[in-house]
Design a protein around this motif. Structure first.
Motif, mmCIF file in Angstrom:
data_model
loop_
_atom_site.group_PDB
_atom_site.id
_atom_site.type_symbol
_atom_site.label_atom_id
_atom_site.label_comp_id
_atom_site.label_asym_id
_atom_site.label_seq_id
_atom_site.Cartn_x
_atom_site.Cartn_y
_atom_site.Cartn_z
ATOM 1 N N ASP A 171 0.793 -1.232 0.000
ATOM 2 C CA ASP A 171 0.000 0.000 0.000
ATOM 3 C C ASP A 171 0.826 1.284 0.000
ATOM 4 O OD1 ASP A 171 -2.354 -1.436 -0.074
ATOM 5 O OD2 ASP A 171 -2.462 -1.598 2.106
ATOM 6 N N THR A 172 1.812 1.382 0.861
ATOM 7 C CA THR A 172 2.534 2.648 0.997
ATOM 8 C C THR A 172 4.028 2.451 0.797
ATOM 9 O OG1 THR A 172 2.875 2.372 3.369
ATOM 10 C CG2 THR A 172 0.831 3.472 2.683
ATOM 11 N N ASP A 173 4.720 3.568 0.595
ATOM 12 C CA ASP A 173 6.172 3.512 0.441
ATOM 13 C C ASP A 173 6.859 3.099 1.734
ATOM 14 O OD1 ASP A 173 6.282 4.081 -2.226
ATOM 15 O OD2 ASP A 173 6.782 6.207 -1.994
ATOM 16 N N ASP A 174 6.282 3.449 2.866
ATOM 17 C CA ASP A 174 6.883 3.058 4.141
ATOM 18 C C ASP A 174 6.883 1.539 4.313
ATOM 19 O OD1 ASP A 174 7.365 5.696 4.820
ATOM 20 O OD2 ASP A 174 5.427 5.918 5.836
ATOM 21 N N ILE A 175 5.788 0.908 3.922
ATOM 22 C CA ILE A 175 5.708 -0.559 3.999
ATOM 23 C C ILE A 175 6.699 -1.183 3.017
ATOM 24 C CG2 ILE A 175 4.216 -2.555 3.623
ATOM 25 C CD1 ILE A 175 1.857 -0.787 4.498
ATOM 26 N N ARG A 176 6.761 -0.618 1.809
ATOM 27 C CA ARG A 176 7.711 -1.126 0.817
ATOM 28 C C ARG A 176 9.144 -0.992 1.319
ATOM 29 N NH1 ARG A 176 4.420 2.226 -3.405
ATOM 30 N NH2 ARG A 176 2.848 0.684 -3.986
ATOM 31 N N SER A 217 10.285 -0.738 4.427
ATOM 32 C CA SER A 217 10.591 -1.657 5.539
ATOM 33 C C SER A 217 10.736 -3.094 5.043
ATOM 34 C CB SER A 217 9.528 -1.560 6.630
ATOM 35 O OG SER A 217 8.271 -1.952 6.139
ATOM 36 N N HIS A 218 9.932 -3.472 4.059
ATOM 37 C CA HIS A 218 10.049 -4.813 3.472
ATOM 38 C C HIS A 218 11.413 -4.986 2.798
ATOM 39 C CE1 HIS A 218 8.973 -8.503 1.410
ATOM 40 N NE2 HIS A 218 9.315 -7.940 0.263
ATOM 41 N N LEU A 219 11.832 -3.989 2.035
ATOM 42 C CA LEU A 219 13.128 -4.073 1.362
ATOM 43 C C LEU A 219 14.280 -4.065 2.354
ATOM 44 C CD1 LEU A 219 12.423 -1.756 -1.686
ATOM 45 C CD2 LEU A 219 12.860 -4.216 -1.745
ATOM 46 N N ILE A 220 14.161 -3.308 3.434
ATOM 47 C CA ILE A 220 15.203 -3.298 4.462
ATOM 48 C C ILE A 220 15.325 -4.682 5.095
ATOM 49 C CG2 ILE A 220 15.790 -2.391 6.757
ATOM 50 C CD1 ILE A 220 14.710 0.334 5.758
ATOM 51 N N ARG A 221 14.181 -5.333 5.351
ATOM 52 C CA ARG A 221 14.213 -6.708 5.889
ATOM 53 C C ARG A 221 14.885 -7.664 4.908
ATOM 54 N NH1 ARG A 221 9.003 -5.825 7.538
ATOM 55 N NH2 ARG A 221 8.206 -7.002 5.777
ATOM 56 N N LEU A 222 14.548 -7.525 3.610
ATOM 57 C CA LEU A 222 15.146 -8.414 2.610
ATOM 58 C C LEU A 222 16.654 -8.207 2.500
ATOM 59 C CD1 LEU A 222 12.641 -8.371 -0.394
ATOM 60 C CD2 LEU A 222 13.163 -10.282 1.103
ATOM 61 N N LEU A 223 17.072 -6.957 2.581
ATOM 62 C CA LEU A 223 18.485 -6.632 2.384
ATOM 63 C C LEU A 223 19.288 -6.637 3.683
ATOM 64 C CD1 LEU A 223 17.956 -3.777 -0.205
ATOM 65 C CD2 LEU A 223 18.747 -6.091 -0.662
ATOM 66 N N SER A 224 18.727 -7.163 4.740
ATOM 67 C CA SER A 224 19.432 -7.172 6.027
ATOM 68 C C SER A 224 20.686 -8.047 5.992
ATOM 69 C CB SER A 224 18.495 -7.633 7.134
ATOM 70 O OG SER A 224 18.100 -8.968 6.909
ATOM 71 N N VAL A 225 20.751 -9.007 5.093
ATOM 72 C CA VAL A 225 21.918 -9.886 4.997
ATOM 73 C C VAL A 225 23.030 -9.284 4.144
ATOM 74 C CG1 VAL A 225 20.595 -11.986 5.390
ATOM 75 C CG2 VAL A 225 20.933 -11.155 3.062
ATOM 76 N N CYS A 226 22.770 -8.136 3.536
ATOM 77 C CA CYS A 226 23.752 -7.498 2.660
ATOM 78 C C CYS A 226 24.891 -6.914 3.490
ATOM 79 C CB CYS A 226 23.078 -6.409 1.836
ATOM 80 S SG CYS A 226 24.192 -5.641 0.647
ATOM 81 N N LYS A 227 26.115 -7.112 3.019
ATOM 82 C CA LYS A 227 27.305 -6.668 3.747
ATOM 83 C C LYS A 227 27.748 -5.262 3.324
ATOM 84 C CE LYS A 227 28.339 -10.928 5.460
ATOM 85 N NZ LYS A 227 27.024 -11.453 5.606
#
Length: 124
Positions: free
Chosen positions: A87-92, A94-104
């Motif tokens: 729905d919103t950019d904030d949700i998007r 936060s979702h991308l931050i969760r996905l990219l949490s393993v990035c070094k």
């Protein structure tokens, strides 16, 4: 391929010719293998421009993920449709931050990638 009709005597023929037979002899199998059929579809110019735009964003996403996860041992899959359904950019975000949490990579590189991705996703 040859086609032949068996000859029958006049006394064997029925009036509606149900006893006629057609024989097919397979003599050109290599010709059949040589002729491949392809199914193609034509799109209108508007639909084609949308497809090109989507493909450009997906190719950009692929290249940027390759840069973020170099070497690609920990690569992830980012689904554009899933992001667009949110729905919103904030949700998007936060979702991308969760996905990219393993990035070094440094957090600034990840934030720039997320911002660029959200900007490009708005064009679709």
């Amino acid at each position: 391929m040859q086609c032949g009709v068996e000859q029958m005597n006049d006394c064997e023929r029925s009036p509606n010719r149900t006893n006629l037979r057609v024989n097919f002899n397979e003599k050109g199998v290599e010709v059949k293998e040589r002729r491949e059929k392809f199914l193609t579809a034509k799109y209108g110019s508007h639909q084609m421009s949308l497809i090109r735009k989507r493909l450009a964003v997906e190719m950009w996403l692929y290249d940027e993920l390759q840069k973020l996860f170099d070497p690609p041992s920990e690569a992830i899959d980012v689904d554009i449709d899933e992001i667009l359904d949110m729905d919103t950019d904030d949700i998007r975000r936060s979702h991308l931050i969760r996905l990219l949490s393993v990035c070094k990579r440094p957090q600034s590189d990840i934030s720039k990638f997320i911002s660029d991705l959200l900007d490009r996703a708005k064009t679709l």
